[in-house]
Enzyme design. Structure first.
Site, short mmCIF file in Angstrom:
data_model
loop_
_atom_site.label_atom_id
_atom_site.label_comp_id
_atom_site.label_asym_id
_atom_site.label_seq_id
_atom_site.Cartn_x
_atom_site.Cartn_y
_atom_site.Cartn_z
N HIS A 1 0.85 -1.20 0.00
CA HIS A 1 0.00 0.00 0.00
C HIS A 1 0.88 1.25 0.00
O HIS A 1 1.22 1.79 1.06
CB HIS A 1 -0.94 -0.01 1.22
CG HIS A 1 -1.97 1.07 1.20
ND1 HIS A 1 -3.27 0.88 1.61
CD2 HIS A 1 -1.90 2.38 0.84
CE1 HIS A 1 -3.94 2.02 1.49
NE2 HIS A 1 -3.12 2.94 1.04
N THR B 1 -1.23 3.99 -8.33
CA THR B 1 -1.31 5.37 -8.78
C THR B 1 -2.59 5.59 -9.56
O THR B 1 -3.15 4.65 -10.14
CB THR B 1 -0.07 5.78 -9.59
OG1 THR B 1 -0.07 7.21 -9.73
CG2 THR B 1 -0.03 5.13 -10.97
N PRO C 1 -4.31 6.93 -12.71
CA PRO C 1 -4.04 7.43 -14.07
C PRO C 1 -4.80 8.73 -14.29
O PRO C 1 -5.96 8.86 -13.88
CB PRO C 1 -4.60 6.30 -14.96
CG PRO C 1 -4.66 5.10 -14.08
CD PRO C 1 -4.95 5.62 -12.70
N LYS C 2 -4.09 9.71 -14.89
CA LYS C 2 -4.68 11.06 -14.99
C LYS C 2 -4.77 11.56 -16.42
O LYS C 2 -3.83 11.41 -17.19
CB LYS C 2 -3.83 12.03 -14.17
CG LYS C 2 -3.85 11.71 -12.68
CD LYS C 2 -2.75 12.42 -11.93
CE LYS C 2 -2.67 11.94 -10.49
NZ LYS C 2 -2.10 10.62 -10.31
N ASP D 1 -9.94 7.41 -8.25
CA ASP D 1 -10.06 8.51 -7.29
C ASP D 1 -11.54 8.74 -6.99
O ASP D 1 -12.36 8.75 -7.92
CB ASP D 1 -9.42 9.78 -7.90
CG ASP D 1 -9.34 10.94 -6.91
OD1 ASP D 1 -10.32 11.19 -6.18
OD2 ASP D 1 -8.29 11.60 -6.87
N HIS E 1 -9.77 1.49 0.01
CA HIS E 1 -9.58 2.30 1.21
C HIS E 1 -10.91 2.24 1.96
O HIS E 1 -11.92 2.75 1.46
CB HIS E 1 -9.25 3.75 0.86
CG HIS E 1 -7.82 3.94 0.46
ND1 HIS E 1 -7.28 3.33 -0.62
CD2 HIS E 1 -6.82 4.66 1.04
CE1 HIS E 1 -6.00 3.67 -0.71
NE2 HIS E 1 -5.70 4.48 0.28
N GLU F 1 -11.85 4.88 6.42
CA GLU F 1 -10.85 5.87 6.82
C GLU F 1 -11.50 6.98 7.64
O GLU F 1 -10.85 7.65 8.43
CB GLU F 1 -10.17 6.45 5.56
CG GLU F 1 -8.70 6.68 5.72
CD GLU F 1 -8.02 7.19 4.46
OE1 GLU F 1 -8.59 7.06 3.36
OE2 GLU F 1 -6.90 7.71 4.59
N ASP G 1 1.70 3.77 3.02
CA ASP G 1 0.68 4.65 2.46
C ASP G 1 1.35 5.71 1.58
O ASP G 1 1.27 5.65 0.36
CB ASP G 1 -0.17 5.31 3.55
CG ASP G 1 -1.55 5.72 3.06
OD1 ASP G 1 -1.91 5.33 1.93
OD2 ASP G 1 -2.27 6.40 3.81
N ASP G 2 2.01 6.68 2.23
CA ASP G 2 2.65 7.78 1.51
C ASP G 2 3.98 8.10 2.19
O ASP G 2 4.06 9.02 3.02
CB ASP G 2 1.75 9.03 1.58
CG ASP G 2 0.38 8.79 0.94
OD1 ASP G 2 0.33 8.60 -0.27
OD2 ASP G 2 -0.62 8.77 1.69
C1 LIG Z 1 -3.68 9.58 3.62
N1 LIG Z 1 -4.59 8.55 3.20
C2 LIG Z 1 -5.11 8.44 1.94
N2 LIG Z 1 -6.43 8.16 1.82
C3 LIG Z 1 -7.03 8.09 0.60
N3 LIG Z 1 -6.38 8.30 -0.55
C4 LIG Z 1 -5.07 8.57 -0.48
C5 LIG Z 1 -4.37 8.63 0.74
N4 LIG Z 1 -3.08 8.88 0.46
C6 LIG Z 1 -2.99 8.98 -0.91
N5 LIG Z 1 -4.20 8.81 -1.46
C7 LIG Z 1 -4.56 8.89 -2.90
O1 LIG Z 1 -3.39 8.80 -3.71
C8 LIG Z 1 -3.23 9.98 -4.50
C9 LIG Z 1 -1.77 10.31 -4.65
O2 LIG Z 1 -1.12 9.32 -5.42
P1 LIG Z 1 -1.34 9.14 -7.00
O3 LIG Z 1 -1.57 10.49 -7.58
O4 LIG Z 1 -2.52 8.23 -7.17
O5 LIG Z 1 -0.05 8.53 -7.45
C10 LIG Z 1 -4.03 11.05 -3.73
O6 LIG Z 1 -4.41 12.10 -4.58
C11 LIG Z 1 -5.21 10.24 -3.21
O7 LIG Z 1 -6.19 10.07 -4.23
ZN LIG Z 2 -3.72 4.93 0.88
#
Ligand SMILES: CNc1ncnc2c1ncn2[C@@H]1O[C@H](COP(=O)(O)O)[C@@H](O)[C@H]1O
Ligand SMILES: [Zn+2]
Length: 366
Positions: free
Chosen positions: A17, A101, A103-104, A170, A227, A230, A305-306
């Site tokens: 994730h 990710t 796609p945009k 998204d 997700h 949350e 996550d990030d």
């Molecule tokens: C903090 N918790 C979270 N909850 C929900 N969605 C999240 C997230 N963290 C990230 N994203 C999702 O991932 C996108 C960024 O990566 P990509 O542009 O897709 O590569 C965010 O814009 C959101 O849609």
């Molecule tokens: Zn996430």
């Protein structure tokens, strides 16, 4: 403590994730912001403040993602951040990652969802410092595929990493856009796409908007991760469980009845400790549902996550779990090994991952 941190770094790990745009290196983010600042597209000083802020509420995170998306809109930058993200995961001994990710489409940059994904794949192909195995050409019945060499865990040799991709829908998207993403995932199966994710601001969008695309993905045999919970939204959590996703992420706000369903159907949970703490999904880390799930031997996997947004790493998430919940080194490596069972890649890859972790266990115990 230092020794435990080192152990968490050394063991082979599996990341299931991580969002691409949440994995941008700080140095790259600053560089991109500076260039756009000079061009007058953004005000660099204002951006610097937002990037440097340490605690962020969930709504603030989504404001930041909007900014990340302004910074990383052209194909070249998308390729660069994909390349750097994988290099960084491999550097900390992640041996398998499902990078997700969204796609945009971006008309002004001549970008379509497909060309966006092609840029991501181009970034993977450009990696030289690490051996990357991302082609999904393996037949699930063939155990001999792409058996990647076992990492030299002490780091002298080139690292090896399997990369698979999940395409995110998204929550802001329309049904048609979500369907387009699923179609794209099906088209890109041979290029490493193995599943679909639903993410985005949890207070935005309606379940019924995404349901047709998720159902379509299921019908086409594409695994799904959602997700889930949350924010408190009992009705949506129940609807999510109704479609039997292969995995769920976060699961912060589930009522007992929903936990019973998750547990009895053994749906693996992607646990993101730092993310949940930083976005104030819980008061303190020792209150996290990890503890209950671990006690119940429920399938789960530790994830970032990030990692860019939250200044964390997979190794750090393992360290956090060990130091908060008192896990032993053996238990940590078992956590990594147990995650193999619910990756979306083929049985051949699963077998290769099992061999890698077994070899590391033998070596680290010597
Ligand atoms: C903090 N918790 C979270 N909850 C929900 N969605 C999240 C997230 N963290 C990230 N994203 C999702 O991932 C996108 C960024 O990566 P990509 O542009 O897709 O590569 C965010 O814009 C959101 O849609
Ligand atoms: Zn996430």
């Amino acid at each position: 403590m230092e020794e435990l941190k080192e152990w968490c770094h050394l063991i082979p790990k599996i990341e299931l994730h991580a969002h691409l745009n949440g994995s941008i290196r700080d140095s790259t983010l600053f560089e991109l912001a500076k260039v756009l600042g000079e061009k007058g597209v953004i005000v660099f000083a204002a951006v610097e403040d937002v990037i440097m802020k340490s605690g962020r509420s969930l709504p603030e995170c989504f404001q930041l993602f909007d900014l990340f998306h302004i910074l990383a809109t052209d194909h070249e930058t998308v390729a660069r951040i994909a390349k750097e993200a994988i290099e960084d995961f491999a550097a900390e001994n992640v041996v398998y990652i499902e990078l997700r990710t969204t796609p945009k489409n971006n008309e002004s940059k001549g970008m379509t969802k497909r060309s966006y994904m092609e840029a991501v794949i181009k970034g993977l192909r450009a990696i030289e410092t690490v051996s990357v195995y991302f082609l999904n050409t393996d037949d699930s019945t063939d155990n001999s595929i792409e058996a990647i060499p076992t990492n030299d865990i002490h780091g002298a040799k080139k690292k090896n990493i399997y990369v698979r991709l999940l395409l995110s829908i998204d929550r802001r998207e329309t049904t048609a856009a979500a369907m387009e993403t699923v179609d794209l995932a099906l088209e890109l199966k041979d290029l490493g796409v193995v599943g679909i994710d639903l993410s985005g601001n949890p207070v935005v969008g309606e379940w019924n908007t995404f349901l047709p695309a998720l159902t379509y993905a299921k019908e086409q045999g594409l695994p799904i991760t959602l997700h889930c919970g949350e924010v408190p939204n009992r009705k949506e959590v129940q609807s999510m469980l109704d479609i039997c996703p292969q995995r769920i992420g976060h699961a912060c706000f589930l009522e007992n009845e929903e936990w019973e369903r998750v547990k009895s159907s053994k749906i693996p949970v992607e646990i993101c400790l730092t993310s949940n703490l930083r976005t104030q999904r819980l008061e303190s880390i020792d209150r996290h549902h990890f503890a209950d799930l671990y006690k119940a031997k429920h399938p789960m996997v530790l994830c970032t996550d990030d990692p860019g947004l939250f200044s964390t790493s997979v190794s750090n998430e393992y360290y956090l779990a060990a130091s908060t919940f008192g896990l032993s080194k053996g238990e940590l490596i078992d956590l990594a090994q147990n995650a193999i069972e619910f990756v979306f890649a083929s049985d051949g890859v699963k077998k290769a991952l099992t061999d890698i972790i077994q070899a590391a266990k033998r070596e680290l115990q010597q």
